[in-house]
Design an enzyme around this catalytic site. Structure first.
Site, PDB file in Angstrom:
ATOM      1  CE  LYS A   1      -3.514  -2.505   0.580  1.00 61.30           C
ATOM      2  NZ  LYS A   1      -3.090  -3.661  -0.149  1.00 61.30           N
ATOM      3  CG  ASP A   2       1.245   4.152  -3.371  1.00 59.26           C
ATOM      4  OD1 ASP A   2       2.442   3.041  -3.211  1.00 59.26           O
ATOM      5  OD2 ASP A   2       1.150   4.539  -4.210  1.00 59.26           O
TER       6      ASP A   2
END
Length: 656
Positions: free
Chosen positions: A288-289
Site C-alpha cells: 500500500k502506498d
C-alpha cells in the site's frame, strides 16, 4: 532505541485537481479561490501532510521518493540516510512550479481518453490523511478493518514484566550482540535483588526480545549474572528459535496493520527494527502506498501477538490489532482488491454534473490506464530507462540514471550528477552523495566495484524489484498508448479482432460472436514473448510503436533472463464495485468528513456537519481489483489531468 517515531510532516497547502473551464465557471471559481486563500491564511500550518494511496500529489517529498528509490540497507546507513533526508531542505518553493515544467503530463504517457460524456468539474483532494483511506479486500472478499486491540490469551506468553525488566543499556548491548556488531561473544547482566523468579523473567526477556540469543546463569564474585550468547552463530538471527514456540499454536501471527504516511515496506522495516528480527519473516498480500491511511493484513513468523501489541505503545504512525495465530503466511497477489474512501473538497460541479459523473463511474467505469506514478515524476521518466534496458543499450541506461537533469531534486543529487558529468568518476560522484540507498548511489557503487566496462553487473547491484520497475514502466507506457488508440479507433464496443480471456487464455473475438461481448470483456496485451495481439489496426500499431523504439515485437526475450518480458493481459475498462457517494457541506476545511477505524476504536465522535456550509465536498467510495489506479477513477469523475505538472501549473498557491 527511540520509542517513538514522529510522523513526517511537510508544510503544504491545498492541491486543486482542476481542468480548463468554460467562461461560465469563472465567476464561481474566482469566488472559491478567494475563500480558499483566506482560509489558508487562517490555517497556517495546522493541517497534516497530503496523503493519497494511489493518486499522485504535487508533494516535494513524493518527488524525492520517486527519485531516490528507497531500499532497505544496513541499519546504521539507513538511520544516517533518514537523518540526512530529514535535515535536507534544498529546493526553493518559488521555483518549484517552474521546475515541474520538466515533469510529465498524462498525454506524455498515453493517457488521453475519457469514457463518460458528462461535463467535468473541479475539486480539491485535501492534504489531510482522513481524505484518502484504503482498506484491503482479502481473498475471501472480507474488507480488512482494525477494530480489536485485544491479544489472544495464551499461557505460554511471558509476563508483562518481560518488557520492562531490561534497562535501555542492557537492550543496547544485547542488540549489538544479536546483530554481531562488535567482537563480544556474550553479554553479562547482573541480577539485582536476586530471586529465582527475577532470573526467570530476565531469561524470558532476552530470549523473546532478542531471537537467536541463548542464556545461562553464572555466579561471579558472589553475584548472580545472566549470560547471553549466540546459540547458533549468524544463522540464529534469520531463524527465530523454533523450539520455544508451542506446537499447539499456529506458526504465523496474523494481524491488521493500520498505517499513516508509510508505505508497506517502510512499515515492515520499522517493525522489524523494533522487534529486532529480519524483515523477510513478514508477509503480506499487497503493498500500500505511503500517502494515505491504509488498513491491511500482515503475517509474521513466530512473533507473539503480545510482543506485537506492545509496539502500539511505541509507534505513532501505525497501530496493530485483530491478532490471530494461523499455520500459513500471506502471499503477494492473494487479495481481491482494495476499497477506497475518497473526499474531494471544494467541488464546483452542480448536483446534476456530480450525479452524471458518479452514475457513469458505476455503470460504465473508467479506462484502466496505468497512473502517473508508474512513470516517475522527474525529467527522466522510468519508461525511458526501461526502453534502454530492452534495447540492451547499457551506456544509455547509465547516462539516463546519472546525468544532470532539470527539475525538482535534492541538492546533493544535483551535485552528484554535476560531478558525474564532469569526471565520469564513480568514486568522486559518490563522495557528493551522502544518501547511499538511492538508485544513483547503488549504480555508482556497482560501477566502482565492477568498472565502467561492466555496466550490466554494476546495474545488477540495484535490487531486482527496482530494476524490473523500469521495464514494467515501459510496458505500461506502450499499453496506455495502445489503449488510447484502440478507443479512438473503435470506441466503447467490442469489435472483431479484439481479445478476450477464456480462463487464463486470450482468444480473438470473431465476427459471428460479436454480440456476446461488450467493451468490459475486452483485454489488451502488455508486450512480451508469450502474448498474442489484436487482429485489427491496433495489432499493427503495437509493432509500429516498438519498431520506432528499435525493438522487435516478435523477439521480446532478452539475453539477460531477468529482462525477458513474457507479457500479460489487462482489461481496458474497469467498472468499480460498491460505488456510493454523497455531497456534504462543511465550513472548516480542517475537520475530517468521516471517521476512521482508529477514530472508532478511540471513541472519537463523528464530525458534526452543517446542513448549509460555505463549501461542498464529494465523498465517494468504491472497490477496485488489484493493480488498478484510483487516480484514474478520480480523473474520470473530474475530467482532469492528474499529473503533478498540470496540477502545479494550474494552482501554485499551495506553495506560498
Amino acid at each position: 532505541l527511540r520509542c517513538a517515531l514522529n510522523m513526517e510532516t511537510v508544510e503544504m497547502n491545498n492541491v486543486s485537481l482542476k481542468r480548463p473551464r468554460s467562461e461560465d465557471d469563472v465567476a464561481n471559481v474566482d469566488e472559491i479561490k478567494r475563500q480558499k486563500i483566506s482560509e489558508k491564511s487562517k490555517m497556517g500550518n495546522d493541517s497534516g501532510q497530503s496523503v493519497e494511496a494511489v493518486t499522485e500529489q504535487p508533494d516535494k517529498s513524493l518527488l524525492e521518493d520517486a527519485k531516490n528509490e528507497i531500499i532497505p540497507n544496513e541499519e546504521s546507513e539507513e538511520q544516517e540516510d533518514e537523518e540526512l533526508e530529514d535535515s535536507d531542505e534544498d529546493g526553493d518553493p518559488e521555483s518549484f512550479a517552474d521546475m515541474m515544467k520538466h515533469g510529465l503530463t498524462e498525454s506524455d504517457v498515453g493517457i488521453t481518453k475519457f469514457v463518460s460524456s458528462h461535463k467535468g468539474f473541479s475539486g480539491i483532494l485535501k492534504e489531510r490523511y482522513s481524505d484518502f483511506v484504503v482498506h484491503e479486500i482479502g481473498k475471501d472478499g472480507r474488507v480488512s478493518h482494525l477494530d480489536d486491540f485485544s491479544v489472544p490469551v495464551d499461557d505460554e506468553d511471558p509476563s508483562e514484566e518481560t518488557f520492562t525488566v531490561l534497562s535501555e543499556e542492557d537492550k543496547q548491548r544485547l542488540e549489538e550482540l544479536q546483530l554481531l556488531k562488535n567482537k563480544e561473544t556474550s553479554v553479562a547482566i547482573e541480577v539485582i535483588e536476586d530471586t529465582k523468579e527475577k532470573r526467570t523473567v530476565i531469561h524470558q526477556a532476552v530470549k523473546s526480545l532478542f531471537p537467536g540469543l541463548e542464556t545461562k546463569t553464572e555466579d561471579r564474585d558472589g553475584k548472580k549474572y545472566i549470560i547471553a550468547y549466540h546459540a547458533a552463530g549468524k544463522k540464529a538471527l534469520a531463524n527465530p528459535r523454533k523450539h520455544s514456540w508451542p506446537k499447539s499454536r499456529g506458526s504465523y501471527c496474523h494481524f491488521v496493520l493500520y498505517k499513516e504516511n508509510k508505505d508497506t515496506m517502510d512499515a515492515i522495516n520499522v517493525l522489524s527494527k523494533f522487534l529486532r528480527v529480519k524483515p523477510n519473516i513478514f508477509s503480506y498480500m499487497g503493498t500500500k502506498d505511503k500517502r494515505a491511511i491504509t488498513v491491511q493484513e500482515i503475517a509474521v513468523l513466530r512473533i507473539t501477538a503480545q510482543r506485537l501489541a506492545h509496539l502500539n505503545k511505541c509507534l505513532m504512525n501505525f497501530k496493530l490489532g485483530n491478532f490471530s495465530y494461523k499455520n500459513y503466511p500471506l502471499k503477494l497477489g492473494e487479495l481481491q482488491g482494495n476499497h477506497f474512501t475518497v473526499v474531494l473538497r471544494n467541488i464546483t460541479g452542480t448536483d446534476e454534473q456530480i450525479e452524471q459523473a458518479m452514475h457513469s463511474l458505476r455503470e460504465i467505469g473508467f479506462i484502466n490506464y496505468y497512473g502517473m506514478q508508474r512513470f516517475g515524476t522527474t525529467a527522466v521518466p522510468t519508461y525511458q530507462i526501461g526502453r534502454a534496458i530492452l534495447q540492451n543499450n547499457w551506456n544509455e541506461v547509465m547516462d539516463l540514471i546519472l546525468k544532470p537533469r532539470p527539475g525538482a531534486e535534492k541538492g546533493y543529487l544535483v551535485k552528484c550528477r554535476e560531478e558525474w558529468a564532469k569526471t565520469k568518476d564513480p568514486a568522486a560522484a559518490l563522495k557528493k552523495l551522502p544518501v547511499k540507498r538511492c538508485v544513483e548511489g547503488q549504480l555508482l557503487r556497482g560501477l566502482l566495484k565492477y568498472g565502467m566496462k561492466n555496466i550490466i553487473s554494476a546495474f545488477g547491484i540495484i535490487p531486482r524489484n527496482n530494476r524490473l520497475m523500469y521495464i514494467h514502466s515501459y510496458q505500461s507506457y506502450v499499453w496506455n498508448n495502445m489503449v488510447s488508440k484502440r478507443i479512438e479507433e473503435y470506441g466503447l464496443r467490442a469489435v472483431p479482432g479484439d481479445l478476450t480471456l477464456k480462463g487464463a487464455t486470450a482468444v480473438h473475438i470473431e465476427e459471428g460472436d460479436i454480440d456476446n461481448y461488450t467493451i468490459h470483456d475486452v483485454v489488451m496485451p502488455l508486450p512480451g514473448f508469450d502474448v498474442i495481439y489484436p487482429k485489427h489496426k491496433i495489432g499493427e500499431a503495437y509493432k509500429e510503436m516498438l519498431v520506432a523504439d528499435n525493438l522487435d515485437i516478435n523477439n521480446m526475450r532478452h539475453k539477460i533472463r531477468d529482462y525477458s518480458l513474457s507479457g500479460a493481459y489487462r482489461k481496458i475498462i474497469i467498472r468499480p464495485q460498491n460505488v456510493s457517494w454523497e455531497v456534504v457541506a462543511y465550513d472548516d476545511p480542517r475537520i475530517p468528513l468521516f471517521t476512521t477505524d482508529l477514530d472508532k476504536l478511540e471513541g472519537k465522535p463523528s464530525p458534526v456537519l452543517p446542513t448549509d456550509g460555505k463549501f461542498r465536498a464529494l465523498k465517494m467510495e468504491f472497490s477496485l481489483p488489484p493493480s488498478t489506479y484510483a487516480t484514474m477513477a478520480i480523473r474520470e469523475v473530474l475530467k482532469m489531468d492528474t499529473s503533478i505538472k498540470n496540477q502545479t501549473q494550474l494552482n501554485t498557491t499551495w506553495l506560498r
